[in-house]
Design a protein around this motif. Sequence first.
Motif, PDB file in Angstrom:
ATOM      1  N   GLN A 161      59.292  90.653  57.721  1.00 64.42           N
ATOM      2  CA  GLN A 161      59.651  90.454  56.322  1.00 64.42           C
ATOM      3  C   GLN A 161      59.135  89.155  55.720  1.00 64.42           C
ATOM      4  N   ASP A 162      58.558  88.293  56.549  1.00 57.30           N
ATOM      5  CA  ASP A 162      58.088  87.006  56.047  1.00 57.30           C
ATOM      6  C   ASP A 162      56.645  86.738  56.463  1.00 57.30           C
ATOM      7  N   THR A 163      55.966  85.925  55.678  1.00 53.45           N
ATOM      8  CA  THR A 163      54.635  85.452  56.025  1.00 53.45           C
ATOM      9  C   THR A 163      54.712  84.568  57.264  1.00 53.45           C
ATOM     10  N   ALA A 164      53.704  84.630  58.095  1.00 50.58           N
ATOM     11  CA  ALA A 164      53.601  83.747  59.258  1.00 50.58           C
ATOM     12  C   ALA A 164      52.294  82.974  59.157  1.00 50.58           C
ATOM     13  N   TYR A 165      52.197  81.896  59.917  1.00 54.15           N
ATOM     14  CA  TYR A 165      50.989  81.065  59.933  1.00 54.15           C
ATOM     15  C   TYR A 165      50.646  80.746  61.380  1.00 54.15           C
ATOM     16  N   TRP A 166      49.332  80.736  61.659  1.00 54.48           N
ATOM     17  CA  TRP A 166      48.879  80.434  63.019  1.00 54.48           C
ATOM     18  C   TRP A 166      47.927  79.234  62.936  1.00 54.48           C
ATOM     19  N   LEU A 167      48.291  78.141  63.572  1.00 56.38           N
ATOM     20  CA  LEU A 167      47.447  76.949  63.565  1.00 56.38           C
ATOM     21  C   LEU A 167      46.072  77.278  64.143  1.00 56.38           C
ATOM     22  N   ALA A 168      45.037  76.637  63.597  1.00 57.53           N
ATOM     23  CA  ALA A 168      43.665  76.939  64.017  1.00 57.53           C
ATOM     24  C   ALA A 168      42.807  75.688  63.965  1.00 57.53           C
ATOM     25  N   ASP A 169      41.684  75.718  64.666  1.00 60.35           N
ATOM     26  CA  ASP A 169      40.760  74.593  64.603  1.00 60.35           C
ATOM     27  C   ASP A 169      39.843  74.751  63.386  1.00 60.35           C
ATOM     28  N   ASP A 170      38.907  73.835  63.225  1.00 66.19           N
ATOM     29  CA  ASP A 170      38.046  73.857  62.044  1.00 66.19           C
ATOM     30  C   ASP A 170      37.129  75.076  61.995  1.00 66.19           C
ATOM     31  N   LYS A 171      36.962  75.758  63.134  1.00 61.69           N
ATOM     32  CA  LYS A 171      36.127  76.957  63.171  1.00 61.69           C
ATOM     33  C   LYS A 171      36.940  78.230  62.983  1.00 61.69           C
ATOM     34  N   GLY A 172      38.261  78.077  62.815  1.00 62.99           N
ATOM     35  CA  GLY A 172      39.117  79.233  62.592  1.00 62.99           C
ATOM     36  C   GLY A 172      39.708  79.844  63.843  1.00 62.99           C
ATOM     37  N   MET A 173      39.439  79.244  65.028  1.00 62.77           N
ATOM     38  CA  MET A 173      40.014  79.764  66.263  1.00 62.77           C
ATOM     39  C   MET A 173      41.475  79.330  66.354  1.00 62.77           C
ATOM     40  N   GLU A 174      42.355  80.304  66.521  1.00 63.70           N
ATOM     41  CA  GLU A 174      43.782  80.012  66.541  1.00 63.70           C
ATOM     42  C   GLU A 174      44.216  79.263  67.799  1.00 63.70           C
ATOM     43  N   LEU A 175      45.288  78.525  67.649  1.00 67.84           N
ATOM     44  CA  LEU A 175      45.924  77.841  68.768  1.00 67.84           C
ATOM     45  C   LEU A 175      46.775  78.879  69.498  1.00 67.84           C
ATOM     46  N   ALA A 176      46.114  79.660  70.348  1.00 65.02           N
ATOM     47  CA  ALA A 176      46.765  80.798  70.995  1.00 65.02           C
ATOM     48  C   ALA A 176      47.961  80.378  71.827  1.00 65.02           C
ATOM     49  N   LEU A 177      47.895  79.213  72.411  1.00 64.34           N
ATOM     50  CA  LEU A 177      48.923  78.786  73.354  1.00 64.34           C
ATOM     51  C   LEU A 177      50.232  78.361  72.709  1.00 64.34           C
TER      52      LEU A 177
END
Length: 410
Positions: free
Chosen positions: A261-277
Motif C-alpha cells: 500500500q505504500d511506496t518503497a525506496y531502495w538505496l543505490a550507487d551512482d550507476k543505479g545498482m541497488e544496495l541489495a544487502l
Amino acid sequence: MRIRISAQGVVLGFMLTLLILISLYRHNIQRLSTAITLYDADKISHNFLTMYKAFDATRIDASVKPYYFAVNYQPLPKTFEFDGELMSVEAFLRDSQSHGLMVIKAGEIVSEQYFLEDKAEKQHISFSVAKSFVSALFGIAIKEGYIQNIEQSVTDYVPELIGSGYDGVRIKDVLQMSSGVKFNEDYGDFFSDINRFSRAIAFGTSLDDFCASLKREREPGTYHHYVSIDTQVLGMILTRATGTSLSEYLSQKIWQPLGMQDTAYWLADDKGMELALGGLNVTLRDYAKFGWLYLHQGRWLNARGESMQIVPQQWVVDSITPDANHLQAGENNPASSSADGYGYQWWIPAGADDEFMAKGIYGQYIYIDPDQELVIVKNSANPQYTDNAQRWGPKHVALFRAISQNFAIN
C-alpha cells in the motif's frame, strides 16, 4: 613582466575554488556526513527514517490494488521472561529504541504501535531484512528460468568477479553466507570492511567494484561466516540474469501482486545498482505483508479471496532449512559464527519449533511463527545494539515468543 598577486586575491581565489568544489560535490558531502553520523545517538532515529532522502535511491511505487489487513486490536503481554527474569515489555520497547511494532494474527492486525519519529506512512531502513527480499526474488528468478540452479558458480553469471574471492564459488554457498570470502562486519570498527563499504555508498562509488576487490579466506561451503557482501553478489547475479534492476523485479513480482500500500525506496550507487544487502526502505505494514507471504510458504492469501503462489513453495521450505552442519543453530558450533541457524538469507533462532526470521542491524525484524499464524515486525533505531553484553538479539526472540504465546491458538 612580473604578475603580483595580493594576499586578498589568493584568499578570494581559494574561496572561489572551494565554492566550486562544494557545488560540484555537495551531494557526496551530504551523503558522507550522514554516513559518518548515521548511528550517533542524537541522529540515528531521524536517519533511519530518511535514508532514501540522504542517499541515491530508486523508487518502487505502491500497488495499483492496495491490500489492507483487517484490524482487531488486542493488548500485548505486560512482561516476558529472559534468562529466568521477568522483563517489562513496555520498558524493553523503550530501551531498544523501537520505532514501530506490528503483530499480525490470523490475518488481522492485533497490535500496531509507533514510537519516536515513526508513523504508519513512513519508510524505515531495513538493513539486513532486505536480504530476505533478495532471497525471494532469487527463488522467483529460478522458477522463471533466468537462473538454472544454485549449484552453478557465481562467475557463470558475473564474470567480473573472476579473480576475486567469489571466483568459482557456488551460488548456494553465497545464499547460505558460506562463501569463504574474507570480510570484517564489525560496525564498531571504523576500518572494518562493512564500514569501508558504507563509505563507498556515501561517495556513490561502484558497489560491483567493491565486491570484486574481496579475497578468499576459507574453503567455500565449510563455515558460516555472515558476510553482507554475499547478498550484494546475489543482487549482481539477479540483475545480470533477469536483465532488469532489483527494484523493477521487486515491483513486478512482489510489490504489485501483494498489494503493497505504500511506496518503497531502495538505496543505490551512482550507476543505479541497488544496495541489495540492506538498502530497502519500507513501511511497517508492507514489511508485514512480506512476512504474511512467507508464513504461507510463498502463497499470497488475503481476505479478498485472492490466492496465488508468488514465491515457489519448495524454495521457501529450503530457505528456512539449515541443511549442513555449519548452518545449524547452537552456541558451540565450531563451524559457525552465529548461535542461530541459517538458510537462504533467513535466520532460524536457536530452540525454534517452526519459527524463522529476517533481521537487520540495530533492531529490524520480521519474525514468523507459522503454526500460530503470527507475524511480528519490529523497526528500531537502537544506538546500543552493538553492545554484545546487552544480548539484544536473544532478548528480541524471547519477546517475540512471549507475544506469540499471548495470542496462542487454544
